[in-house]
Design an enzyme around this catalytic site. Sequence first.
Site, PDB file in Angstrom:
ATOM      1  N   LYS A 255       3.347 -24.472  -6.391  1.00  0.00           N
ATOM      2  CA  LYS A 255       3.736 -23.750  -5.177  1.00  0.00           C
ATOM      3  C   LYS A 255       3.204 -24.417  -3.904  1.00  0.00           C
ATOM      4  O   LYS A 255       3.790 -24.261  -2.833  1.00  0.00           O
ATOM      5  CB  LYS A 255       3.236 -22.310  -5.256  1.00  0.00           C
ATOM      6  CG  LYS A 255       3.973 -21.514  -6.311  1.00  0.00           C
ATOM      7  CD  LYS A 255       4.130 -20.051  -5.907  1.00  0.00           C
ATOM      8  CE  LYS A 255       4.996 -19.310  -6.897  1.00  0.00           C
ATOM      9  NZ  LYS A 255       4.243 -18.605  -7.935  1.00  0.00           N
ATOM     10  N   ARG A 256       2.109 -25.144  -4.048  1.00  0.00           N
ATOM     11  CA  ARG A 256       1.556 -25.821  -2.868  1.00  0.00           C
ATOM     12  C   ARG A 256       2.559 -26.797  -2.259  1.00  0.00           C
ATOM     13  O   ARG A 256       2.508 -27.126  -1.090  1.00  0.00           O
ATOM     14  CB  ARG A 256       0.309 -26.625  -3.260  1.00  0.00           C
ATOM     15  CG  ARG A 256      -0.946 -25.828  -3.373  1.00  0.00           C
ATOM     16  CD  ARG A 256      -2.117 -26.718  -3.697  1.00  0.00           C
ATOM     17  NE  ARG A 256      -1.923 -27.438  -4.951  1.00  0.00           N
ATOM     18  CZ  ARG A 256      -1.893 -28.752  -5.066  1.00  0.00           C
ATOM     19  NH1 ARG A 256      -2.031 -29.507  -3.991  1.00  0.00           N
ATOM     20  NH2 ARG A 256      -1.713 -29.327  -6.233  1.00  0.00           N
TER      21      ARG A 256
END
Length: 482
Positions: A255-256
């Site tokens: 998700k980063r």
Amino acid sequence: MSVRTRFAPSPTGALHIGGARTAIFDWLFARHYGGKFILRIEDTDQTRSTEESIAEILDAMIWLGLDWDEGPFRQSERLSVYQSHVEKLLETGKAYRCYCTPEELEARRKKAQSQGKVYRYEGKCRNSFDRACPEPAEGLTTGLKSHLENSSFAVRLMTPEIGSIVVEDLIRGTITFDAKEIDDFIIQKTDGFPTYNFAVVIDDVTMNITHVIRGDDHIANTPKQILIYEALGYETPKFAHVSMILGSDKTKLSKRHGATSTVAYREMGYLPEALVNYLARLGWSYGDQEVFSKEELVEKFTLDNVGKSPAVFNPEKLLWLNGLYIRNKPAEEIAKLVIPFLEKKGFQVTLDERLIKIVESLRERAKTLVDFAEAADYFFIEEVKYEEGAKKKFLTPEALPIFETLIDKLSSLNDFTIPEMQRIFNEIIEERGLKLVKVAQPVRVALTGGTVSPGIFEVMDILGRDKVIERIKKAVSYISNN
Ligand code: GLU
């Protein structure tokens, strides 16, 4: 046997785009060879699997156009199939019941850890008397017999202590594992559920899977699975482990790095064909070619051109491809797709000529359907909002006479057509000795609120005469009051 591949997601969350890429490879491989593609939901982990995730995975598969020929099967509905195979292994002495309690195992694991070792089951129950016989051996006291029958047990596979297990991987070549590294692992848990490795093998066997194409996070499971095939006397399928997808910093995509769920890309206004094209190229190549229709992918995809090294996810390239697909798709289809995005902004829209014209006018600039809905704002809102810089620069007293003449001329036009609008603009330019931009920019701000838009005549044509006059009048009163 003709090719049979499967995609086997665990429904513990949304379909990750790494998973989608695996599904695409499996689907393309099956389609390329005229085989079958099977969908199997691996939901034996009852605590983490959810119906919501299953629905989301199926939705994503349908959206991507990855149609399956069989399934979706659910492992939770196939427990008796696993059970019968466990029994077969117990009967033939290839597996045994293990009565070690979780506490005992934990204590042994801790002890190994404290000695700096990795704990491997030492085979305590391996040679216990009930290994090969479902009925406890003769001569047991009734008390012990009933104790064993009522105790919960796991079932472990009897694995070789020496030798090696060789995986012939179609992408990575030969990978050899030392049998010593693999202990007698559990194939059936105390709750009667199969473990992941066991269920996968039984499913792949009974579903006649010929090629197991999956992420390389499963490589370490493969030797265990091969041992299960061997214990059951089944032929192993061909294995192909696909490298991970990494983020730009070369760490595992998460998700980063941006959205990782497949359906999030639909919400962000991506077209499924662009995403499929992009993901297919992540780890697979065909010369320098970047753009492939689905038919072309099916025709050209084989495992020969799948690379061993991890592919890096490049959001800019995906965006570029998406823009390309948006420009090349029939405007009417884009119009259909953009409707929910406009509705989300609170506009009521129908699929009509006007919407198609809007799409045609904006498609050169829009890279996603969300961009479209943003850029199309001024065609739908009641009151135009002027951008700060634009109004300061262009809605000035200098523009007043231009606006007033324009209102007069537009009102008296017989036909509100693009050639007529052009004629009027030319008249104004000549009468006032101005350049087109001096007229067009203030009009653009009056009509759209900003300084960037499709051609001014196109915008006027789409808005229609009444709206155009109304907006220019509003600009006149804005200038007069400021
Ligand atoms: N269920 C596994 C996963 O979602 C895949 C198993 C396999 O492909 O063998 O990672």
